[in-house]
Design a protein around this motif. Structure first.
Motif, PDB file in Angstrom:
ATOM      1  N   PHE A   1      35.922  42.000  36.865  1.00 43.82           N
ATOM      2  CA  PHE A   1      35.743  41.034  37.945  1.00 43.82           C
ATOM      3  C   PHE A   1      36.275  41.595  39.262  1.00 43.82           C
ATOM      4  CE2 PHE A   1      37.471  37.383  40.385  1.00 43.82           C
ATOM      5  CZ  PHE A   1      36.263  36.774  40.684  1.00 43.82           C
ATOM      6  N   ILE A   2      37.446  42.211  39.234  1.00 41.66           N
ATOM      7  CA  ILE A   2      38.010  42.817  40.447  1.00 41.66           C
ATOM      8  C   ILE A   2      37.101  43.936  40.941  1.00 41.66           C
ATOM      9  CG2 ILE A   2      39.981  44.141  41.343  1.00 41.66           C
ATOM     10  CD1 ILE A   2      40.570  41.182  40.933  1.00 41.66           C
ATOM     11  N   TYR A   3      36.596  44.764  40.025  1.00 42.95           N
ATOM     12  CA  TYR A   3      35.676  45.845  40.387  1.00 42.95           C
ATOM     13  C   TYR A   3      34.417  45.268  41.045  1.00 42.95           C
ATOM     14  CZ  TYR A   3      32.520  49.803  39.879  1.00 42.95           C
ATOM     15  OH  TYR A   3      31.622  50.804  40.127  1.00 42.95           O
TER      16      TYR A   3
ATOM     17  N   TYR B   1      44.360  39.819  24.636  1.00 44.32           N
ATOM     18  CA  TYR B   1      44.905  40.332  25.895  1.00 44.32           C
ATOM     19  C   TYR B   1      44.098  41.525  26.402  1.00 44.32           C
ATOM     20  CZ  TYR B   1      49.076  37.441  25.279  1.00 44.32           C
ATOM     21  OH  TYR B   1      49.948  36.392  25.135  1.00 44.32           O
TER      22      TYR B   1
ATOM     23  N   VAL C   1      40.697  40.115  27.732  1.00 45.38           N
ATOM     24  CA  VAL C   1      40.881  39.401  28.996  1.00 45.38           C
ATOM     25  C   VAL C   1      41.238  40.382  30.101  1.00 45.38           C
ATOM     26  CG1 VAL C   1      42.345  37.721  30.186  1.00 45.38           C
ATOM     27  CG2 VAL C   1      41.442  37.200  27.924  1.00 45.38           C
ATOM     28  N   GLY C   2      42.047  41.369  29.800  1.00 43.25           N
ATOM     29  CA  GLY C   2      42.400  42.379  30.799  1.00 43.25           C
ATOM     30  C   GLY C   2      41.198  43.167  31.274  1.00 43.25           C
ATOM     31  N   HIS C   3      40.306  43.522  30.359  1.00 44.86           N
ATOM     32  CA  HIS C   3      39.093  44.245  30.747  1.00 44.86           C
ATOM     33  C   HIS C   3      38.153  43.352  31.556  1.00 44.86           C
ATOM     34  CE1 HIS C   3      40.365  47.355  27.918  1.00 44.86           C
ATOM     35  NE2 HIS C   3      39.537  48.135  28.571  1.00 44.86           N
ATOM     36  N   LEU C   4      38.032  42.096  31.162  1.00 45.49           N
ATOM     37  CA  LEU C   4      37.190  41.177  31.935  1.00 45.49           C
ATOM     38  C   LEU C   4      37.736  40.977  33.349  1.00 45.49           C
ATOM     39  CD1 LEU C   4      36.316  38.477  29.258  1.00 45.49           C
ATOM     40  CD2 LEU C   4      34.763  40.127  30.306  1.00 45.49           C
ATOM     41  N   PHE C   5      39.039  40.857  33.470  1.00 39.71           N
ATOM     42  CA  PHE C   5      39.656  40.710  34.787  1.00 39.71           C
ATOM     43  C   PHE C   5      39.440  41.965  35.628  1.00 39.71           C
ATOM     44  CE2 PHE C   5      43.404  40.978  37.615  1.00 39.71           C
ATOM     45  CZ  PHE C   5      43.153  39.840  38.366  1.00 39.71           C
ATOM     46  N   ALA C   6      39.595  43.133  35.024  1.00 39.22           N
ATOM     47  CA  ALA C   6      39.367  44.390  35.745  1.00 39.22           C
ATOM     48  C   ALA C   6      37.909  44.504  36.185  1.00 39.22           C
ATOM     49  CB  ALA C   6      39.752  45.580  34.868  1.00 39.22           C
TER      50      ALA C   6
END
Length: 48
Positions: A38-40, A28, A31-36
């Motif tokens: 991607f948003i950045y 988690y 995945v949370g860091h990868l999602f952040a």
């Protein structure tokens, strides 16, 4: 009364987190860091 020998190992097992919980926690977080990231990246590309 004295403690029974069985209660001590059981107490030690209850204090430790299960291995599956650690694996889920690491997944988690990753995945949370990868999602952040991607948003950045989307905001950086959108700003140009």
């Amino acid at each position: 009364m004295t403690e029974q020998p069985e209660s001590r190992p059981r107490r030690m097992m209850e204090e430790k987190f299960p291995r599956g919980l650690w694996v889920r926690l690491i997944v988690y977080i990753a995945v949370g860091h990868l999602f952040a990231a991607f948003i950045y990246l989307l905001f950086q590309v959108g700003a140009k």
